[in-house]
Design an enzyme around this catalytic site. Structure first.
Site, short mmCIF file in Angstrom:
data_model
loop_
_atom_site.label_atom_id
_atom_site.label_comp_id
_atom_site.label_asym_id
_atom_site.label_seq_id
_atom_site.Cartn_x
_atom_site.Cartn_y
_atom_site.Cartn_z
N CYS B 130 0.83 -1.20 0.00
CA CYS B 130 0.00 0.00 0.00
C CYS B 130 0.86 1.25 0.00
O CYS B 130 1.24 1.77 1.05
CB CYS B 130 -0.95 0.02 1.20
SG CYS B 130 -2.09 1.42 1.18
N CYS B 133 -0.61 4.25 1.75
CA CYS B 133 -0.54 4.25 3.22
C CYS B 133 0.86 4.57 3.70
O CYS B 133 1.06 5.47 4.51
CB CYS B 133 -0.85 2.86 3.78
SG CYS B 133 -2.34 2.13 3.15
N ASP B 134 1.83 3.78 3.23
CA ASP B 134 3.14 3.76 3.87
C ASP B 134 4.19 4.60 3.15
O ASP B 134 5.28 4.80 3.68
CB ASP B 134 3.63 2.30 3.96
CG ASP B 134 2.66 1.43 4.77
OD1 ASP B 134 2.04 1.97 5.70
OD2 ASP B 134 2.52 0.25 4.46
#
Lengths: 78, 301
Positions: B130, B133-134
């Protein structure tokens, strides 16, 4: 007794949004730490959790990686 | 005996559950998470009625709608096996066993894995599926994005604002994906595109610090990177039943009534071979599947 809750998150991460909504729905007060804006906090998060991924919760020193609802419920006594 | 078990609670499973509840069926939902891929989506601008909504917000709306009906949702539970017994299905999960007259499989898709040494060990230790996200955790670091389609290009473009240098490692000889994104990636000095190249190993100590790659002529090379973003597409969550007919991609084959090759088992959404994977299509397919189940149950009586 209220536990001290910190959420390490990024603004774009879907599960960060979900986890924060979950805490709000359960009337849990938490400190929201945006690791995309604060590199030193990002490093603290990696150090504490031993991994590189958000969200991470610090519930009175207990670390939860990801939106692990069961573990969060247990730690908060929900 | 349950009338129905719905497997999955993404747009398809949740919509099926709303319809099943309104048809007063005796049913449960078994699912790993709630919201499915919709919960991972960024901005959604094509779900009718919402001109703009984020994936997580839409997923919360879906869940609220489902919860209105006091549905028994078994969360964080995974199907291991579905077997046909005389006139019902025996469903085994990692936590319990159930019996039902019908099943709707709406288990969606998940990120495809590389299947190389080190991938499991370094998951969330530098390796992530992801980027949205990260990504921000890789400020000023050298990273690799694996893939060549739109999701890989999107990850690269997000990372150009964060990382020091980005290697885009593409197994095919050319990038696919939208032309606008492709030229943005190719023109960015922070990005090196390595076509006809595959990743053969992820390694490091506690966290990722290098990857091994192999180019078309078979030459090995090592790249020093601290982040690896895997964006090589999706695979259907359809492993739990071998008797159900699937296409070459592992997608469950359904007809226009959402029936599979096994009478009593229906499927809906991204786990099926229905063309176009969209939130609104998955939701519509979930509704159709529940209505088909209702008709099937009536005919069985």
């Amino acid at each position: 007794m209220d536990k001290k809750v910190k959420v390490y998150s990024t603004p774009t991460c879907p599960f960060c949004i979900r986890v924060k909504q979950f805490l709000k729905d359960n009337n849990i007060i938490f400190e929201d730490i945006d690791v995309s804006k604060d590199q030193s906090q990002a490093e603290i998060m990696v150090e504490k959790s031993g991994q590189i991924g958000v969200p991470v919760l610090d519930i009175d020193g207990d670390i939860v990686v990801g939106f692990d609802k069961e573990q969060i419920k247990n730690l908060l006594g929900l | 005996m349950l009338d129905l078990i719905i497997v999955g609670a993404g747009p398809a499973g949740i919509t099926a559950s709303v319809y099943a509840a309104r048809k007063r069926m005796n049913f449960i939902v078994i699912t790993g998470d709630i919201g499915g891929q919709a919960a991972w989506s960024g901005d959604v601008e094509n779900y009718t009625g919402y001109q703009f909504v984020t994936g997580p917000e839409l997923a919360i709306k879906f869940e609220e709608h489902m919860r209105q009906y006091k549905i028994d949702v078994k969360e964080n539970e995974y199907i291991i096996d579905i077997k046909k017994d005389s006139d019902f299905f025996a469903v085994k999960t990692d936590k319990a066993a159930y019996q039902a007259k019908t099943i709707i499989i709406a288990s969606g898709k998940k990120s495809k894995e590389l299947n190389v040494p080190g991938e499991k060990k370094f998951k969330n230790k530098g390796l992530t599926y992801c980027a949205t996200c990260d990504g921000p955790l890789f400020l000023d670091k050298n990273v690799a994005v694996i893939g060549g389609g739109n999701s890989a290009l999107d990850a690269v473009l997000q990372l150009t604002k964060i990382a020091k240098h980005i290697y885009l490692i593409n197994i095919a000889s050319n990038l696919s994906g939208d032309k606008i994104m492709r030229s943005k990636v190719e023109q960015n000095s922070k990005v090196s595109v390595l076509n006809s190249t595959q990743v053969t190993e992820i390694s490091g100590e506690k966290m990722v610090n290098k990857i091994k790659i192999k180019n078309a002529s078979g030459k090995d090379d090592i790249l020093s990177v601290e982040g690896v973003f895997v964006e090589i597409g999706l695979v259907p969550n359809s492993d739990f039943s071998y008797a159900i007919e699937k296409n070459n991609f592992g997608e469950i084959k359904v007809n226009c009534h959402n029936e599979t090759n096994i009478a009593g088992i229906f499927a809906a959404g991204d786990v099926t071979d229905v063309p176009e994977k969209q939130i609104i299509i998955a939701a519509g397919e979930g509704a159709k599947a529940a209505l088909s189940v209702s008709r099937y149950l009536m005919q069985q009586k």
